[in-house]
Motif scaffolding. Sequence first.
Motif, PDB file in Angstrom:
ATOM      1  N   LEU A 293       0.592  -0.941   0.437  1.00 22.44           N
ATOM      2  CA  LEU A 293       0.046  -0.124  -0.312  1.00 22.44           C
ATOM      3  C   LEU A 293       0.385   1.057  -0.255  1.00 22.44           C
ATOM      4  CD1 LEU A 293      -2.910  -0.595   3.307  1.00 22.44           C
ATOM      5  CD2 LEU A 293      -3.170  -1.010   0.193  1.00 22.44           C
TER       6      LEU A 293
ATOM      7  N   GLN B 136      -3.057   5.023  -0.172  1.00 20.99           N
ATOM      8  CA  GLN B 136      -3.714   3.895  -0.184  1.00 20.99           C
ATOM      9  C   GLN B 136      -4.469   3.659   1.096  1.00 20.99           C
ATOM     10  OE1 GLN B 136      -1.309   1.619  -2.667  1.00 20.99           O
ATOM     11  NE2 GLN B 136      -2.921   1.121  -4.661  1.00 20.99           N
ATOM     12  N   MET B 137      -3.271   3.818   2.433  1.00 20.37           N
ATOM     13  CA  MET B 137      -3.192   3.783   4.029  1.00 20.37           C
ATOM     14  C   MET B 137      -4.587   4.542   4.124  1.00 20.37           C
ATOM     15  SD  MET B 137       0.612   2.328   5.585  1.00 20.37           S
ATOM     16  CE  MET B 137       1.844   2.917   3.852  1.00 20.37           C
TER      17      MET B 137
ATOM     18  N   GLU C 108      -6.672   5.997   2.592  1.00 23.09           N
ATOM     19  CA  GLU C 108      -8.094   5.497   2.186  1.00 23.09           C
ATOM     20  C   GLU C 108      -9.067   4.404   3.375  1.00 23.09           C
ATOM     21  OE1 GLU C 108      -6.554   6.922  -2.522  1.00 23.09           O
ATOM     22  OE2 GLU C 108      -7.333   4.728  -1.921  1.00 23.09           O
ATOM     23  N   ARG C 109      -7.333   3.361   2.881  1.00 21.31           N
ATOM     24  CA  ARG C 109      -8.377   1.893   4.465  1.00 21.31           C
ATOM     25  C   ARG C 109      -8.588   2.695   6.170  1.00 21.31           C
ATOM     26  NH1 ARG C 109      -4.573  -3.746   4.558  1.00 21.31           N
ATOM     27  NH2 ARG C 109      -5.523  -3.913   2.492  1.00 21.31           N
TER      28      ARG C 109
ATOM     29  N   GLU D 275      -9.851   5.318   6.417  1.00 20.85           N
ATOM     30  CA  GLU D 275     -11.219   6.400   5.796  1.00 20.85           C
ATOM     31  C   GLU D 275     -12.522   5.109   6.164  1.00 20.85           C
ATOM     32  OE1 GLU D 275     -11.925   9.025   6.410  1.00 20.85           O
ATOM     33  OE2 GLU D 275     -14.329   8.502   5.743  1.00 20.85           O
ATOM     34  N   ARG D 276     -11.785   4.003   5.665  1.00 20.74           N
ATOM     35  CA  ARG D 276     -12.947   2.730   5.167  1.00 20.74           C
ATOM     36  C   ARG D 276     -13.259   1.702   6.302  1.00 20.74           C
ATOM     37  NH1 ARG D 276      -9.743   1.617   0.761  1.00 20.74           N
ATOM     38  NH2 ARG D 276      -9.418  -0.370   1.600  1.00 20.74           N
ATOM     39  N   GLU D 277     -12.370   1.855   6.016  1.00 20.14           N
ATOM     40  CA  GLU D 277     -12.296   0.506   7.185  1.00 20.14           C
ATOM     41  C   GLU D 277     -12.036   0.759   8.379  1.00 20.14           C
ATOM     42  OE1 GLU D 277      -9.366  -3.089   5.742  1.00 20.14           O
ATOM     43  OE2 GLU D 277     -10.040  -2.893   4.274  1.00 20.14           O
TER      44      GLU D 277
ATOM     45  N   ILE E 143      -5.600   1.033  10.542  1.00 20.92           N
ATOM     46  CA  ILE E 143      -5.113   0.384   9.581  1.00 20.92           C
ATOM     47  C   ILE E 143      -3.874  -0.087  10.891  1.00 20.92           C
ATOM     48  CG2 ILE E 143      -4.883   1.289   7.577  1.00 20.92           C
ATOM     49  CD1 ILE E 143      -3.356   3.709   8.370  1.00 20.92           C
TER      50      ILE E 143
ATOM     51  N   ARG F 279      -9.427   5.234  13.113  1.00 26.10           N
ATOM     52  CA  ARG F 279      -9.802   6.299  12.580  1.00 26.10           C
ATOM     53  C   ARG F 279     -10.184   7.454  13.284  1.00 26.10           C
ATOM     54  NH1 ARG F 279     -14.304   5.120   8.514  1.00 26.10           N
ATOM     55  NH2 ARG F 279     -15.465   5.247  10.261  1.00 26.10           N
TER      56      ARG F 279
END
Lengths: 279, 285
Positions: free
Chosen positions: A172, A176-177, A179-180, A182-184, A187, A196
């Motif tokens: 990543l 991309q980290m 984004e992850r 934010e999404r999941e 990290i 988050r």
Amino acid sequence: MLSRRLTGKQKWSEERRYFDSEGRPLYGVMHRAERPGAPIVVFCSSFAENHWEARAAAISAQVIAAGGYSAFVYDSRAHGDSAGDLEDVAFEGLIEDAVNAASYARNRSGASQIVWVGIRFGALVAAHAIRRLPGSIALALWEPVLGARDYFLKSMRHVVYYQMSQGERPPLTVAQMSERLEREGKIALLGFDLYRKFFDSAEQVELLDALQPWRGPTLIAQFQKHSRLSRENNQLHETLLGRGQSVRAALHRGPDGSDPWWTPEIIAQQTGDWLDELA
Amino acid sequence: MNWRETPATLGRARAEQPLMFTGPIGALSGIFTPPAPDASPASACVVFPGCPRSGLRRYPVLAARILAADGFPVLRFDLRGHGESAGEVVPPSRQEPFGEDVVAAIRHLRETHGQNRFILAGYCFDALSALNAFKDEAAAIDGLFFAVAAVLEQRPGGSPEDGHARAGASLVRSMLRRARAPKILDSFEIPFRALARSQARALFLYGEQDQLRAEFRIAEQVLFSELDGEARGRLQIEIRPGCIHSIEGQPAVIERAISWLREFHPARSESGARREPRQPISQGG
């Protein structure tokens, strides 16, 4: 647990016990010195886990106590030996812990004034806590984090560097980290998970903003190999000077070939000397 | 595994007792987690030596509270030069693990907390340090969880510095080193033999892709092959797929440590014995 020590110049005793912060037991170590009227020095450790920074605080507290100043080191919620889940931690919680720790330490030591030492991310916490606790008289910033968002992004970059150093292709990018996260909602970074909730709560925190009302004496200690202040630390130094503050800068480069965090004794001694000058 | 704090583990955090004890070169600092008073008591105290005791992602802290909620007394402590313990910061040396620190912990628990039986658990250098306690305290140790530690005097192919060497002379030295028979560390072999002579059980855990797995194969060939049937029944080897000697691999290691340590609980042993006879060796890879 109480033990008696004689190190360096003055006698001091050491007490390790849990104290309460927002209904949760936090681990703290009190190094009680006997200089009458001296302030207590409260160490605000960094976010998540860096073992060398934590050990530097433990050693430095002893050096400062040997100089006659009581010193207190504690683990924030979800850190070290304290209770709590990192998943639940927000920036505000770290400030509450710092305020509770300093209040507890002040009561227990009998000191009336507080000197804060903010280590790395702990500088951001101390800069906020200092405004909430009357009697805070000085602030030492050890290799301070100047902005939380930048700190998080650098922590992500360290993952990429680590993977490359292991001969791996990083799966990543930093983007991309992000984004992850934010999404999941989480990290994995080196040695800790970033949630988050914490990222969102701290993202906008900037050291200079937090120190806007602060006019007390300030020490900036840089733990780097450079022979002069970094651009960021110099900017911090100049800005605080411009606000009319008393600012001291110290360069802690450490012995050749070793990490400055491994040998905090010298900078701890310098911090003690700075306190002597303030007295 | 769910690592979230529960009322039970929070209760154990509230009961924790910071302690200091004398090690071979100065004071060592640790946290004793008493067993939950309402849990069925375990018969042995778990000891986690650490560099430092909180470990990566605080897994030893969480593991201590989980096990204490099950009824185990648990000590986690900083090995010398780490955390709050005295001593200079020096890079861990496979030749000189800190077994004496673990022995000091055992003796302190015996003298001040009335503990008489112990189970040791360690990862990497901490595991080697735990194993070394068998030289002096084998009779008091019931178990050893030993995860991904060095076994040979030098890693195959030489030290990391040699690995970077590109000059001809270094290359020749490296080739000569490789050509020599690998030598098992005294700091592994001597306490391993003490472990084999003892009554203790042990689990040796490696990842198939770990570089240290290659080292451990030598120990299997040289040391495990000499064990009699009784000792082989006590000393398990478990090889996991992939790599566990890594930041990412640690949760699985600690999770396995907890599940293996739980087997020592009398309540667990009894229910396990009712279900099926224990398999003496689980060897993969």
